[in-house]
Design an enzyme around this catalytic site. Structure first.
Site, PDB file in Angstrom:
ATOM      1  N   ILE A   1       0.862  -1.189   0.000  1.00 53.26           N
ATOM      2  CA  ILE A   1       0.000   0.000   0.000  1.00 53.26           C
ATOM      3  C   ILE A   1       0.894   1.234   0.000  1.00 53.26           C
ATOM      4  CG2 ILE A   1      -1.703   1.268   1.368  1.00 53.26           C
ATOM      5  CD1 ILE A   1      -2.710  -1.310  -0.132  1.00 53.26           C
ATOM      6  N   LEU A   2       0.579   2.181  -0.848  1.00 50.89           N
ATOM      7  CA  LEU A   2       1.485   3.314  -1.073  1.00 50.89           C
ATOM      8  C   LEU A   2       1.157   4.525  -0.213  1.00 50.89           C
ATOM      9  CD1 LEU A   2       1.644   3.015  -4.966  1.00 50.89           C
ATOM     10  CD2 LEU A   2       3.103   1.935  -3.235  1.00 50.89           C
ATOM     11  N   ASN A   3      -0.122   4.703   0.096  1.00 50.14           N
ATOM     12  CA  ASN A   3      -0.515   5.794   0.990  1.00 50.14           C
ATOM     13  C   ASN A   3      -1.688   5.277   1.807  1.00 50.14           C
ATOM     14  OD1 ASN A   3      -2.066   8.000   2.073  1.00 50.14           O
ATOM     15  ND2 ASN A   3      -0.944   9.403   0.729  1.00 50.14           N
TER      16      ASN A   3
ATOM     17  N   LYS B   1      -3.640   6.513   3.921  1.00 52.14           N
ATOM     18  CA  LYS B   1      -4.846   7.327   4.080  1.00 52.14           C
ATOM     19  C   LYS B   1      -5.704   7.293   2.808  1.00 52.14           C
ATOM     20  CE  LYS B   1      -4.696  11.221   6.463  1.00 52.14           C
ATOM     21  NZ  LYS B   1      -4.526  12.631   6.882  1.00 52.14           N
ATOM     22  N   THR B   2      -5.073   7.586   1.681  1.00 50.68           N
ATOM     23  CA  THR B   2      -5.874   7.631   0.453  1.00 50.68           C
ATOM     24  C   THR B   2      -6.276   6.223   0.010  1.00 50.68           C
ATOM     25  OG1 THR B   2      -3.822   7.737  -0.834  1.00 50.68           O
ATOM     26  CG2 THR B   2      -4.924   9.819  -0.356  1.00 50.68           C
TER      27      THR B   2
ATOM     28  N   GLN C   1      -9.990   4.828  -0.843  1.00 51.06           N
ATOM     29  CA  GLN C   1     -10.366   4.217  -2.106  1.00 51.06           C
ATOM     30  C   GLN C   1     -11.003   2.843  -1.902  1.00 51.06           C
ATOM     31  OE1 GLN C   1      -7.194   4.413  -4.956  1.00 51.06           O
ATOM     32  NE2 GLN C   1      -8.630   4.546  -6.649  1.00 51.06           N
TER      33      GLN C   1
ATOM     34  N   GLU D   1     -10.554  -0.634  -8.052  1.00 55.27           N
ATOM     35  CA  GLU D   1     -11.797  -1.320  -8.366  1.00 55.27           C
ATOM     36  C   GLU D   1     -12.107  -2.507  -7.483  1.00 55.27           C
ATOM     37  OE1 GLU D   1     -12.469  -0.974 -12.919  1.00 55.27           O
ATOM     38  OE2 GLU D   1     -10.330  -0.793 -12.601  1.00 55.27           O
TER      39      GLU D   1
END
Lengths: 328, 169, 770
Positions: free
Chosen positions: C662-664, C666-667, C671, C737
């Site tokens: 996971i790269l961020n 929070k975002t 998503q 998605e």
């Protein structure tokens, strides 16, 4: 929307004069502006009555008089409404969203029009209400939200108001003014079944306007009352069915019963047959079932709304059961 | 009569059909107020009219004559610092695409005032007494007139809770 | 796709199966998988402050001098021709500048269809637009009115009179099934899969279930309506659009209007929700044509009704899933047959039958899907196309099978977890579905669930829990490129025509570029959203982050080579090859001896350069042909069903995701939750009402098409395995998605657990539970 003139009514007399010469009354605009924009309705002049004095007054007999321009939000928040007619506050709060309730007026709420999707589709669908004699695409189309009581071959639309269901239950009286003077009509008789003329939705005459709504002094069943709305979303959706109920007991028997139904007819449906059947009976589930079945004996479901019969029955029973168990 | 928008007097439109929303967006270029549905079904156009939250899409601009309109552009402080709720939205990620966001924020600011007044909602257990506690259920019911399609609902509710906590403190 | 394409892709796969991993993209794991500074953090989205201020500018909000407003007139028949058009009243109405119909519209080309072979194509259908009197669907635009104000345009549009010669139209799903077509391919997969004699295995199985699952037409329903502000200037076209395919739109418009690619400028810095809908549809093309004809700029801002008439949604599906297992619950046969609508002019496959081909180990498969060809608006891709309806069918069937076996549904998945691709045998690049299940089960408290339906209650409410697997394939698009520019201060500026519609594109790539270049995030800027920037593929297929990351990574490699060349011999790095240096501390340093370091600013200064740029590109995604690359999730739902009204209240959702790193946080959480909430809407309320008598969509407002409101959305917990995928940039797979997949099944399975009622027909409205 066709080009139109906008005027703000100076007072009631001014409003009446303009309405009698063809202007449309504008309250909050939450329904009318939408109908005009979608070309479902046309108007050449709007007379804004939303800034006329809008008050909620307690009457000597303990009842209330509510000016037509009072907003739904103000009515729902009023302490006397919440204490004496909780069903009305609950019904108002079940309707629309906070933003819309801040704009919508009592008069406009009563006069709001059906949400039948064929009624709204001016270009692509037939609707006898919009265009008498055109035909009804809802009868064999999407009619999940449509009427099971009091409909006709011409029209199966429902009245979308929550507030009116509570007002019908409360024996509210609508006050009207027109060129030939003032008159009043019980809310339960204000809307008319579609019959052969679905374009005629109320007893309001051309040139008349709603000036206010009168609530009678609260009875025990008005004070011990509730509103339950059943819908596809948990909030911000029109009713599939709704139930306004009130119950007063004496010595373990029903002394006073009040029931009105929403989402089932072209008008808020006062279930008088069911009410009558309940007087004097023990407040138990089987009695509630028997009473509401009597009311629904004439129900005529369409292809998509047969579920409403059972849903009304169960919701009414649940509301009355809760009221019977509630500590007054 | 003029309309007071974010402390500036503006003339009403010549065409009475112009909605308050289109007056803001097309005439005044205050495009922070969003057009989501133009028919009262999404809440993206929520503004404060005399302090109350209303839908600017269903309000004719002329209906706002002599009244005070506050939009998302009018919430930040004089030197541009964000309103506490705007900050909370960023902090709690109460947004994704950002299109419903101004409406959510305006709506929530008015909602806080309604709560302070003790106005009940459909989920208030005691309708006469009013809300005893600001539960998430209360916030969600009261905010249900503002749709979000990206699904920022949890963050929005958390941001509102943050604002209510900060302003109560 | 054709038989030929099937053969080509099959051939490439066969070859790549023999090729050593190190030859392929991702052959060497991305060093940033482990070397993370900004990546993996909780950075707030960088466009947040502008969005909460209302300062982020969307397509319909661009001010222009002399602007005209467009309004559309839509056909009211599904098939036939325009017999008579009377536009005189409309033309005479106040403020009207132009009424455009097929009679006076400019002659233009047909939009090139979206596809995997032409990255500059964005068309959602292959029909001519306003070139003839033919009507192909109910709602097609028959006239465009331009006027000085929006009010005038809308009013004049109501004055256009159209008479039609109607032709018989195919608008009924049931009738269309009889003549449905069976395409050779679905996306890049061969459609028909028949492996291991599934029919016979099914007949002989110890345990089996066999059901038909239906999902309705659905609408993306972004809160921002589709819009474009268009201007022609000196023969060149400028379009401020709301699009998730900037370059493809520009390329398509160039083709349609016979322009040079560089003469079309598409700007789309912010998109107010897309979910697949914000592509190239008729409204932009008509707006451009009308602006050309009128010689003035035009704003096209669709009404909700126009959106439903012009922007296709997700097709309804009817899927039969039959599962067979041995007594231990090992799957022996998976049969998945179904129908979706795909009009002949449509270009989008709803590949629901792809879902079951990778999900579970199984001895045999019998899978095929058919296209019902109706005279309707083209269907299109909507968040998680294929897998979203596909997981509903398969994952409900898995729950039914578990119940039939008397086995815990998680245990059934455990016994069938695949260790490699069950069809091709290709190795997984990374897969940890059961770790996701373990995380999710612990979080929701799965032990509280009673296997016996209808056990738990609270007053009138029956309580239940359910779970389901979600899945979505990894995709990386070739061609996406990025430019990194280092300025004299040694700060980095990344530019690419990528798209932002709420995913946090710039936020995440800024973290990425910072870590890639050894800079703190505040010394990196990211500019996206404009066709003048280096080419980027669409934001779709959950591919954008990986594609853009690959491009930035490639650009950084080129930048290192250029920097070394510039650095020359007067540098601590002298004598090192580019492969012997790495980015660190705002410059380059020796891998062997970290003390040998020179900053970007110093290198540029010595070379007398004000800036230095390099462009990198995402290459061919050969890894997806060698490896089986799929993300999975375990979705859990806890809910109540009213015995009185049949209303469902979802009390809790938990999603545990296996999507690489996971790269961020929070975002990504946002998503995932957003996807899950769309799945929740699909489960509970969403249904586009298509009147099959007329082919007309009747749910044309957000009051009729019910997306979840705040009160419908419970607290949602999102977890992830965070296991890197060694074959992808940054070790990450797309997350846009997958959140939507599996949710409807988890809800339906929880409803069964609560009530004992198995509803196989979405949405789960209360009437189905009474």
């Amino acid at each position: 929307m066709t080009p139109l003139r906008y005027v703000r009514a100076a007072d009631k007399v001014d409003a009446l004069a303009r309405v009698s010469s063809g202007a449309r009354c504008l309250g909050g605009g939450t329904n009318l502006v939408d109908l005009l924009r979608q070309n479902v309705e046309q108007a050449s002049e709007l007379v804004d009555i939303s800034r006329l004095h809008g008050a909620i007054q307690e009457r000597d007999d303990g009842g209330l008089f509510i000016d037509a321009s009072v907003t739904n939000a103000a009515l729902a928040a009023h302490p006397l409404v919440r204490r004496r007619y909780p069903v009305l506050a609950r019904a108002l709060l079940a309707g629309a969203s906070a933003q819309i309730r801040n704009m919508a007026t009592v008069g406009g709420n009563i006069l709001q029009r059906t949400r039948c999707t064929y009624f709204y589709d001016v270009d692509g669908a037939r609707c006898n209400k919009r265009q008498p004699g055109a035909g009804c695409d809802a009868r064999e189309g999407f009619n999940r939200y449509h009427a099971i009581l009091g409909a006709s071959d011409q029209c199966v639309a429902t009245h979308p108001s929550d507030m009116c269901v509570a007002l019908a239950m409360l024996d509210a009286v609508v006050h009207l003014s027109g060129a030939s003077g003032d008159r009043s009509v019980p809310l339960a008789d204000f809307h008319v079944p579609p019959g052969a003329t679905p374009q005629v939705e109320t007893v309001l005459l051309p040139g008349e306007l709603i000036t206010g709504v009168e609530l009678p002094p609260p009875t025990d069943a008005m004070v011990r009352s509730d509103y339950r709305k059943v819908r596809d979303r948990s909030s911000y959706a029109f009713a599939l069915v709704s139930v306004a109920g009130g119950l007063a007991l004496a010595e373990g028997r029903v002394r006073e019963a009040r029931i009105a139904l929403g989402g089932v007819a072209a008008k808020p449906w006062r279930a008088r047959r069911a009410e009558a059947a309940l007087i004097g009976v023990a407040p138990q589930s089987d009695a509630f079932v028997a009473a509401i079945r009597e009311e629904l004996a004439d129900a005529r479901p369409l292809s998509g709304n047969g579920f409403k019969i059972g849903l009304v029955e169960r919701t009414v029973v649940a509301v009355l059961t809760a009221l019977a168990g509630a500590r007054a | 009569m003029s309309i007071r928008v974010n402390d500036t007097e503006v003339p009403p439109p010549d065409d009475a059909r112009v909605s308050l929303l289109d007056l803001l967006r097309e005439h005044l270029h205050l495009t922070g107020t969003k057009k989501g549905c133009d028919q009262g079904a999404c809440g993206a156009c929520t503004v404060l009219l005399d302090g109350n939250r209303v839908l600017s899409c269903l309000t004719l601009a002329v209906q706002a004559e002599g009244r005070e309109v506050r939009t998302i552009e009018g919430l930040a402080g004089a030197n541009g610092e964000l309103h506490v709720l705007q900050r909370a939205f960023v902090e709690r990620d109460g947004l994704q695409c950002g299109y419903c966001t101004p409406g959510q924020i305006c709506s929530a600011i008015a909602m806080a005032e309604e709560l302070r007044r003790g106005d009940p909602s459909y989920v208030t257990p005691d309708i006469a007494a009013g809300p005893a506690a600001v539960t998430r259920e209360e916030i969600r019911e009261r905010m249900s007139g503002n749709l979000c399609r990206c699904g920022a609902h949890n963050g929005i509710v958390e941001a509102i809770e943050l604002m209510l906590a900060e302003t109560a403190a | 796709m054709t038989k030929l394409q099937n053969a080509i892709i099959g051939g490439v796969r066969a070859v790549l199966g023999q090729v050593p991993a190190s030859w392929l993209p991702g052959g060497t794991p991305d060093p940033l998988i482990d070397k993370r500074v900004a990546l993996g953090g909780q950075q707030s989205r960088i466009d947040g402050p502008d969005k909460v201020r209302g300062a982020a500018r969307f397509a319909a909000e661009v001010a222009m001098e002399d602007l005209l407003y467009a309004a559309f007139v839509h056909s009211t028949i599904a098939r036939g021709r325009i017999a008579d058009l009377d536009v005189s009243d409309a033309e005479a109405a106040p403020g009207v500048a132009l009424v455009m119909t097929y009679r006076n519209a400019p002659r233009i080309g047909v939009p090139p269809p979206i596809g995997l072979t032409n990255l500059k194509a964005a068309g959602n259908h292959t029909l001519p637009i306003m070139q003839d009197p033919e009507i192909h669907w109910n709602g097609q635009v028959v006239a465009v009115v331009l006027a000085e104000t929006r009010e005038q345009a809308d009013h004049a549009a109501s004055l256009v009179r159209v008479r039609y010669d109607a032709a018989p139209a195919r608008t009924r799903f049931e009738e269309g099934k009889a003549s449905a077509s069976t395409p050779e391919s679905i996306l890049v997969e061969r459609n028909r899969l028949d492996k291991g004699n599934a029919g016979q295995k099914f007949a002989q199985a110890a345990a089996k279930v066999d059901g038909v699952y239906t999902t309705p037409w659905e609408s993306h329903a972004p809160i921002e309506p589709h819009a474009a502000t268009v201007a022609w200037r000196d023969g060149k076209l400028i379009m401020h659009d709301a699009t998730q395919m900037i370059h493809a739109t520009a390329g398509s418009l160039a083709k349609i209007f016979g322009l040079k690619a560089e003469d079309v400028h598409v700007s789309s810095p912010y998109v107010g929700g897309g979910f697949g809908a914000k592509a190239l549809w008729d409204h932009q093309i008509l707006g451009v044509a009308a602006a050309k004809l009128a010689g003035r700029p035009v704003r096209v801002a669709l009404s909700r009704a126009s959106m439903h008439r012009l922007i296709g949604g997700r097709t309804r599906t009817e899927q039969r899933v039959a599962l067979a297992a041995d007594a231990d619950g090992k799957l022996t046969a998976l049969l998945h047959h179904g129908y979706g609508v795909k009009p002949r002019h449509s270009v989008c496959d709803e590949g629901f039958s792809l879902t079951g081909r990778s999900l579970y180990a199984c001895e045999s498969f019998d899978i095929v899907q058919h296209n019902v060809e109706l005279d309707l608006l083209a269907n299109s891709f909507m968040r998680g196309p294929g897998e979203t309806p596909g997981t509903f069918a398969i994952e409900c069937a898995m729950d039914e099978l578990a119940h039939a076996l008397g086995m815990d549904p998680i245990e059934l998945r455990r016994r069938n977890a695949a260790t490699r691709d069950p069809v091709s045998g290709a190795p997984h690049s990374q897969s940890a579905m059961m770790e996701a299940y373990d995380l999710g089960a612990a979080r929701i408290g799965w032990y509280r669930r009673s296997a016996e339906p209808g056990t738990h209650r609270d007053g009138e409410w029956r309580l239940g829990m359910g779970c389901a697997t979600g899945t979505f394939p990894f995709t990386r698009m070739p061609g996406t490129s990025a430019r990194i520019t280092l300025d004299a201060n040694g700060d980095a500026h990344v530019a690419s025509a990528a798209q932002e519609m709420g995913m946090g594109t710039a936020t995440v790539q800024r973290q990425h570029a910072a870590d890639r270049l050894g800079l703190p995030v505040d010394r990196v800027t990211v500019t996206i959203g404009d066709s003048r920037l280096p080419f980027a593929s669409f934001a779709g297929g959950s591919s954008q982050t990986a594609s853009l990351a690959a491009a930035i990574s490639a650009a950084s490699g080129k930048l290192a080579i250029q920097l070394m060349r510039l650095a020359g011999n007067d540098t601590p790095l002298a004598g090192l090859k580019p492969s012997e240096v790495e980015f660190a501390d705002g410059g380059l340093r020796s891998v062997e001896d970290p003390a040998r370091h020179e900053s970007f600013a110093s290198i540029l200064r010595r070379a007398g350069r004000g800036e230095l740029s390099a462009i990198g590109e995402s290459g061919a995604p050969l890894e997806v042909l060698k490896y089986s690359m799929h993300s999975t999730s375990a979705i859990f739902c806890e809910l109540r069903v009213s015995e009185v009204t049949g209303e469902i209240r979802v009390d809790r959702l938990v999603g545990a995701f296996d999507c690489g790193r996971i790269l961020n946080a929070k975002t990504a959480t946002s998503q995932f939750k957003g996807g899950m909430i769309m799945g929740l809407g699909m489960a509970l309320t969403e249904e586009t009402l298509l009147d099959e008598r007329t082919g007309r969509i009747m749910s044309t407002s957000l009051a009729d098409y019910h997306v979840p409101v705040h009160l419908d959305v419970p607290d949602i917990d999102v977890l992830w395995t965070d296991i890197p995928d060694p074959r992808t940039p940054l070790g990450a797979r797309g997350i846009g998605e997958i959140g939507t997949t599996g949710v409807a099944a988890a809800v339906a399975n929880a409803v069964f657990n609560a009530t004992g009622k198995r509803v196989r027909d979405l949405p789960l409205t209360l009437d189905k539970l009474l």
